[in-house]
Design a protein around this motif. Structure first.
Motif, PDB file in Angstrom:
ATOM      1  N   MET A  55       0.854  -1.188   0.000  1.00  0.00           N
ATOM      2  CA  MET A  55       0.000   0.000   0.000  1.00  0.00           C
ATOM      3  C   MET A  55       0.889   1.237   0.000  1.00  0.00           C
ATOM      4  O   MET A  55       1.516   1.567   1.016  1.00  0.00           O
ATOM      5  CB  MET A  55      -0.932  -0.017   1.208  1.00  0.00           C
ATOM      6  N   VAL A  56       0.946   1.919  -1.108  1.00  0.00           N
ATOM      7  CA  VAL A  56       1.928   2.990  -1.326  1.00  0.00           C
ATOM      8  C   VAL A  56       1.964   4.024  -0.197  1.00  0.00           C
ATOM      9  O   VAL A  56       3.042   4.330   0.327  1.00  0.00           O
ATOM     10  CB  VAL A  56       1.705   3.672  -2.686  1.00  0.00           C
ATOM     11  N   PRO A  57       0.828   4.590   0.228  1.00  0.00           N
ATOM     12  CA  PRO A  57       0.904   5.599   1.306  1.00  0.00           C
ATOM     13  C   PRO A  57       1.497   5.039   2.594  1.00  0.00           C
ATOM     14  O   PRO A  57       2.282   5.730   3.269  1.00  0.00           O
ATOM     15  CB  PRO A  57      -0.565   6.015   1.500  1.00  0.00           C
ATOM     16  N   ASN A  58       1.159   3.811   2.942  1.00  0.00           N
ATOM     17  CA  ASN A  58       1.710   3.196   4.145  1.00  0.00           C
ATOM     18  C   ASN A  58       3.205   2.927   3.996  1.00  0.00           C
ATOM     19  O   ASN A  58       3.981   3.088   4.947  1.00  0.00           O
ATOM     20  CB  ASN A  58       0.984   1.882   4.449  1.00  0.00           C
ATOM     21  N   ALA A 117       3.243   8.194  -7.398  1.00  0.00           N
ATOM     22  CA  ALA A 117       2.716   6.904  -6.951  1.00  0.00           C
ATOM     23  C   ALA A 117       1.555   7.077  -5.978  1.00  0.00           C
ATOM     24  O   ALA A 117       0.534   6.386  -6.086  1.00  0.00           O
ATOM     25  CB  ALA A 117       3.832   6.075  -6.306  1.00  0.00           C
ATOM     26  N   VAL A 118       1.692   7.992  -5.021  1.00  0.00           N
ATOM     27  CA  VAL A 118       0.626   8.210  -4.048  1.00  0.00           C
ATOM     28  C   VAL A 118      -0.632   8.729  -4.733  1.00  0.00           C
ATOM     29  O   VAL A 118      -1.760   8.282  -4.448  1.00  0.00           O
ATOM     30  CB  VAL A 118       1.088   9.186  -2.943  1.00  0.00           C
ATOM     31  N   GLN A 119      -0.457   9.669  -5.654  1.00  0.00           N
ATOM     32  CA  GLN A 119      -1.610  10.243  -6.351  1.00  0.00           C
ATOM     33  C   GLN A 119      -2.339   9.177  -7.169  1.00  0.00           C
ATOM     34  O   GLN A 119      -3.587   9.087  -7.141  1.00  0.00           O
ATOM     35  CB  GLN A 119      -1.145  11.381  -7.256  1.00  0.00           C
ATOM     36  N   ILE A 120      -1.589   8.362  -7.879  1.00  0.00           N
ATOM     37  CA  ILE A 120      -2.216   7.314  -8.691  1.00  0.00           C
ATOM     38  C   ILE A 120      -2.835   6.246  -7.800  1.00  0.00           C
ATOM     39  O   ILE A 120      -3.915   5.722  -8.096  1.00  0.00           O
ATOM     40  CB  ILE A 120      -1.186   6.707  -9.657  1.00  0.00           C
ATOM     41  N   TYR A 121      -2.175   5.922  -6.700  1.00  0.00           N
ATOM     42  CA  TYR A 121      -2.726   4.932  -5.766  1.00  0.00           C
ATOM     43  C   TYR A 121      -4.099   5.372  -5.261  1.00  0.00           C
ATOM     44  O   TYR A 121      -5.052   4.585  -5.244  1.00  0.00           O
ATOM     45  CB  TYR A 121      -1.771   4.735  -4.589  1.00  0.00           C
ATOM     46  N   HIS A 122      -4.228   6.621  -4.858  1.00  0.00           N
ATOM     47  CA  HIS A 122      -5.517   7.116  -4.364  1.00  0.00           C
ATOM     48  C   HIS A 122      -6.570   7.118  -5.477  1.00  0.00           C
ATOM     49  O   HIS A 122      -7.761   6.876  -5.222  1.00  0.00           O
ATOM     50  CB  HIS A 122      -5.356   8.514  -3.775  1.00  0.00           C
ATOM     51  N   THR A 123      -6.132   7.380  -6.706  1.00  0.00           N
ATOM     52  CA  THR A 123      -7.065   7.339  -7.837  1.00  0.00           C
ATOM     53  C   THR A 123      -7.564   5.918  -8.068  1.00  0.00           C
ATOM     54  O   THR A 123      -8.762   5.689  -8.299  1.00  0.00           O
ATOM     55  CB  THR A 123      -6.374   7.875  -9.107  1.00  0.00           C
ATOM     56  N   CYS A 173       0.389  -4.297  -9.741  1.00  0.00           N
ATOM     57  CA  CYS A 173       0.386  -4.770 -11.131  1.00  0.00           C
ATOM     58  C   CYS A 173       0.546  -3.637 -12.135  1.00  0.00           C
ATOM     59  O   CYS A 173       0.932  -3.883 -13.280  1.00  0.00           O
ATOM     60  CB  CYS A 173      -0.915  -5.521 -11.430  1.00  0.00           C
ATOM     61  N   SER A 174       0.260  -2.425 -11.735  1.00  0.00           N
ATOM     62  CA  SER A 174       0.324  -1.303 -12.673  1.00  0.00           C
ATOM     63  C   SER A 174       1.473  -0.368 -12.319  1.00  0.00           C
ATOM     64  O   SER A 174       2.578  -0.486 -12.857  1.00  0.00           O
ATOM     65  CB  SER A 174      -1.019  -0.565 -12.705  1.00  0.00           C
ATOM     66  N   LEU A 175       1.261   0.543 -11.398  1.00  0.00           N
ATOM     67  CA  LEU A 175       2.287   1.549 -11.095  1.00  0.00           C
ATOM     68  C   LEU A 175       3.524   0.935 -10.453  1.00  0.00           C
ATOM     69  O   LEU A 175       4.658   1.385 -10.697  1.00  0.00           O
ATOM     70  CB  LEU A 175       1.711   2.670 -10.236  1.00  0.00           C
ATOM     71  N   GLY A 176       3.345  -0.084  -9.619  1.00  0.00           N
ATOM     72  CA  GLY A 176       4.499  -0.709  -8.970  1.00  0.00           C
ATOM     73  C   GLY A 176       5.458  -1.314  -9.971  1.00  0.00           C
ATOM     74  O   GLY A 176       6.672  -1.110  -9.904  1.00  0.00           O
ATOM     75  N   HIS A 177       4.904  -2.064 -10.921  1.00  0.00           N
ATOM     76  CA  HIS A 177       5.745  -2.679 -11.938  1.00  0.00           C
ATOM     77  C   HIS A 177       6.312  -1.635 -12.898  1.00  0.00           C
ATOM     78  O   HIS A 177       7.472  -1.713 -13.296  1.00  0.00           O
ATOM     79  CB  HIS A 177       4.956  -3.735 -12.716  1.00  0.00           C
ATOM     80  N   ALA A 178       5.499  -0.650 -13.257  1.00  0.00           N
ATOM     81  CA  ALA A 178       5.965   0.379 -14.186  1.00  0.00           C
ATOM     82  C   ALA A 178       7.180   1.120 -13.632  1.00  0.00           C
ATOM     83  O   ALA A 178       8.164   1.367 -14.346  1.00  0.00           O
ATOM     84  CB  ALA A 178       4.836   1.360 -14.498  1.00  0.00           C
ATOM     85  N   ALA A 179       7.121   1.487 -12.354  1.00  0.00           N
ATOM     86  CA  ALA A 179       8.229   2.226 -11.742  1.00  0.00           C
ATOM     87  C   ALA A 179       9.502   1.396 -11.712  1.00  0.00           C
ATOM     88  O   ALA A 179      10.615   1.925 -11.838  1.00  0.00           O
ATOM     89  CB  ALA A 179       7.841   2.654 -10.327  1.00  0.00           C
ATOM     90  N   ALA A 180       9.367   0.081 -11.549  1.00  0.00           N
ATOM     91  CA  ALA A 180      10.533  -0.791 -11.417  1.00  0.00           C
ATOM     92  C   ALA A 180      11.042  -1.324 -12.748  1.00  0.00           C
ATOM     93  O   ALA A 180      12.169  -1.828 -12.816  1.00  0.00           O
ATOM     94  CB  ALA A 180      10.185  -1.980 -10.517  1.00  0.00           C
ATOM     95  N   ASN A 181      10.248  -1.218 -13.806  1.00  0.00           N
ATOM     96  CA  ASN A 181      10.580  -1.921 -15.039  1.00  0.00           C
ATOM     97  C   ASN A 181      11.035  -1.033 -16.198  1.00  0.00           C
ATOM     98  O   ASN A 181      12.061  -1.293 -16.821  1.00  0.00           O
ATOM     99  CB  ASN A 181       9.377  -2.746 -15.510  1.00  0.00           C
ATOM    100  N   PHE A 182      10.272   0.002 -16.511  1.00  0.00           N
ATOM    101  CA  PHE A 182      10.439   0.643 -17.811  1.00  0.00           C
ATOM    102  C   PHE A 182      11.636   1.591 -17.910  1.00  0.00           C
ATOM    103  O   PHE A 182      11.955   2.071 -18.987  1.00  0.00           O
ATOM    104  CB  PHE A 182       9.147   1.351 -18.215  1.00  0.00           C
ATOM    105  N   GLN A 183      12.309   1.820 -16.801  1.00  0.00           N
ATOM    106  CA  GLN A 183      13.506   2.657 -16.824  1.00  0.00           C
ATOM    107  C   GLN A 183      14.773   1.805 -16.920  1.00  0.00           C
ATOM    108  O   GLN A 183      15.884   2.320 -16.819  1.00  0.00           O
ATOM    109  CB  GLN A 183      13.529   3.530 -15.558  1.00  0.00           C
ATOM    110  N   GLN A 184      14.609   0.514 -17.123  1.00  0.00           N
ATOM    111  CA  GLN A 184      15.760  -0.387 -17.042  1.00  0.00           C
ATOM    112  C   GLN A 184      16.843  -0.075 -18.076  1.00  0.00           C
ATOM    113  O   GLN A 184      18.033  -0.109 -17.764  1.00  0.00           O
ATOM    114  CB  GLN A 184      15.312  -1.847 -17.188  1.00  0.00           C
TER     115      GLN A 184
END
Length: 682
Positions: free
Chosen positions: A456-459, A480-486, A557-568
């Protein structure tokens, strides 16, 4: 015989269509899924039922002299109902096993009633077995305790439990699929074959024409990219302290930086060492003013790497300067203080300090690939996909809410990662830890990962003490926090639509069994998650617990993976910036080193090529943007509206991020919703 059969078929169709003038004309649209072997040559029949229990005659869904129900196609058929027939409420359909290719994946059936101007959708998303009658209610979205078609639900879940079985392939690691079900296969395997794509990429780069295996200089290395796969984004700033600090808050692994409230005893930092870099503060004053942050990679201590390679387990201290820049002020490469484990400082000989940063980033990269990326997105969510199929009917609202975010996840893990994480594969060749060390790290990571914190991103942000009032500039956190709340607002609208009373949560036995298997020990056939909401009562007791759980899964599955993957590619492709592998031993003193010493540490030309090509492939977006679902599972009007509002909110966030990035020297667009896929599919 063929002519007789066709004439007989045409006669039945004419007899069925030639109805009285008072009958209502219906147009039936049948959509076959777009996947391998989805189309069928079988005969298909349909009966529509209204809410009053009345039924149409049996309707044969086939045209003479036409190939109906081809892969990815929508066929339309005309039919008539009696004048007293109400609105279509249920669709009953079945097929035989006629033809060479009789298997059929049915996506949906739609019924258009032009007389009343209505359209009724019956989503299916199932492989249809021969000679079995399927009954799908309009929208096909019901809690189990409210579904009149309960036997079909139970039968399908029983079949899913047979097909989706757990396997623990990594000792102490996440739960994985035993055998990949056919329904989870890629639509087109060739598009997702990492090894073949790697071969094509290697042909596109002139690096393979270079003869010697060692880089002659950093400039020599930099020239390669212009003639091959393109310059990594940080090619010109990789050695700057400012960029090293930015990597902690907007790099490929931006989830480790913590507020420093005291210097750990094992960290040999003193006031005298770092005060010259604290803009007049003492070490104690900087801590009190929330000016110091740190990363502790203790989890890497004792990891056994491939071929006995040496892996650091560093600590690094960062100072937030008056320009709100996070600047490195101290690096200790191993956990235990000692004369052969110095604290490296910005005032050390330039290449010595640079080498310390390179070794730190090598360690950070091991954590990133083993845990932030593979362990805590790909493999962690693999267990969730299996658990969902085993416990939630395809007619369950939560199954439909989650399904778009599971697209191709099992396939990429089974067909993709096995090509990378295998003996003498890509990880063994290009990562210091190798497969052996990566698996040890995953085992350690699973012991500390908690759903209600790390999922849970905010936590998770709060647990590290890096809220906005403490660390003003932190692009990953803000996006990440903004998208998580959305995501949470979207989930909340959908969940409340079906769980309008808390007793519906308590009495949803599919939901409760799903949670039970999420927390069940992996050795006993579960996912073994710690901290799943509902822990106090060992079950879900209210809708907020359900909302938190579903939001976390979609977020990972969405923002978590995107942040860790697409900048590789941008991070790894230029090895000195973020090296996957280093050769030789880390520095044990502060003796001056040269550029040539650094060149001897970094990957060879062939290994660099391997890193470049694979990270380029992995950095390629494979599916649609978050909210723009490849397949529509939800047709309930409230849920459809919630999805529309979700997309609108994401579009607004996208505009804000693009506007912010215009004025940034180092823009962070990896969590722009436009670039975040729905699922982990690469």
């Amino acid at each position: 015989m063929v002519i007789i059969k066709l004439l007989s078929t045409m006669g039945r169709i004419w007899s069925h269509f030639h109805q009285g003038e008072t009958d209502r004309e219906l147009t039936i649209y049948v959509t076959t899924g777009d996947r391998r072997k989805a189309g069928t040559d079988a005969n298909v029949w349909l009966i529509l039922h209204d809410e009053k229990g009345q039924s149409t005659d049996t309707i044969k869904l086939g045209h003479p002299f036409r190939n109906d129900h081809e892969r990815g196609a929508t066929c339309d058929f005309k039919a008539f109902s009696g004048d007293g027939f109400g609105f279509p409420y249920k669709a009953e359909f079945w097929r035989d096993s006629f033809g060479l290719g009789d298997s059929w994946f049915l996506e949906k059936i739609e019924v258009e009633d032009k007389t009343h101007g209505t359209r009724h959708v019956f989503p299916v998303h199932r492989w249809i077995l021969p000679n079995r009658h399927y009954v799908i209610q309009e929208h096909d979205c019901r809690l189990p305790q409210e579904d009149e078609n309960i036997e079909q639900r139970r039968t399908e879940i029983k079949e899913c439990r047979r097909i989706y079985q757990y396997a623990v392939r990594i000792e102490g690691g996440p739960a994985q699929i035993k055998d990949l079900p056919e329904i989870e296969e890629f639509s087109e395997d060739y598009k997702w074959d990492i090894v073949k794509n790697k071969g094509r990429s290697m042909l596109d780069t002139k690096i393979i024409r270079l003869t010697t295996d060692k880089w002659e200089s950093i400039c020599d290395l930099k020239k390669v990219y212009k003639f091959s796969l393109g310059d990594p984004a940080y090619l010109e700033c990789w050695n700057e302290d400012r960029w090293f600090g930015l990597q902690r808050i907007q790099g490929v692994n931006p989830v480790l930086i913590k507020l420093c409230t005291k210097i750990p005893k094992k960290f040999g930092v003193t006031n005298e060492m770092v005060q010259p870099f604290l803009e007049g503060f003492t070490l104690e004053e900087a801590i009190k003013e929330n000016k110091l942050f740190y990363v502790d990679l203790e989890i890497l201590k004792g990891i056994n790497c491939k071929d006995g390679r040496m892996l650091c387990a560093p600590l690094a201290l960062f100072y937030l300067n008056r320009h709100t820049e996070l600047m490195p002020v101290a690096i200790q490469l191993f956990q235990d203080k000692g004369p052969d484990n110095p604290v490296f400082l910005p005032s050390d000989p330039p290449h010595t300090w640079l080498l310390a940063k390179i070794y730190y980033n090598n360690a950070d990269a091991m954590y990133h690939q083993s845990l932030t990326h593979l362990g805590f997105t790909h493999l962690l969510m693999e267990g969730v996909v299996i658990c969902t199929h085993r416990n939630l009917s395809q007619s369950h609202p939560l199954f439909k809410l989650l399904a778009p975010h599971f697209l191709f996840l099992l396939a990429i893990n089974s067909r993709g990662l096995e090509k990378l994480i295998c003996v003498n594969g890509w990880v063994d060749k290009t990562m210091t830890v190798g497969c052996k060390g990566m698996f040890e790290l995953m085992k350690k990571g699973m012991r500390v990962w908690h759903f209600n914190v790390h999922g849970m991103v905010p936590n998770e942000i709060k647990s590290r003490g890096v809220e906005k009032d403490v660390l003003p500039k932190y692009p990953y956190r803000d996006d990440a926090v903004q998208i998580y709340h959305t995501i949470r607002r979207y989930v909340e609208k959908t969940v409340h639509c079906f769980y309008d009373k808390e007793d519906k949560v308590v009495n949803d036995y599919e939901l409760q069994q799903w949670r039970a298997e999420l927390v069940k020990d992996r050795k006993l056939g579960g996912c073994g998650f710690l901290g799943v909401p509902g822990e106090e009562n060992n079950r879900f007791t209210n809708s907020e617990e359900v909302i938190d759980t579903i939001t976390a899964i979609i977020s990972i599955c969405s923002l978590g993976h995107a942040a860790a993957n697409f900048q590789q590619y941008d991070e790894y492709a230029f090895p000195p910036n973020y090296p996957g592998i280093l050769y030789g031993d880390p520095p044990r003193d502060k003796a001056p080193v040269t550029e040539n010493d650094i060149l001897n540490k970094i990957p060879t030309k062939q290994t660099t090529l391997d890193i470049m090509t694979i990270t380029k492939i992995l950095s390629t977006k494979a599916t649609k943007s978050l909210g723009d679902f490849e397949i529509q599972f939800m047709y309930n009007p409230i849920c459809v509206k919630a999805a529309e509002e979700f997309r609108e909110e994401l579009a607004q966030i996208s505009r804000q991020i693009k506007l912010r990035n215009r004025s940034e020297a180092f823009p962070y667009d990896w969590l722009d919703p436009e670039y975040i896929p729905n699922a982990i599919s690469i």
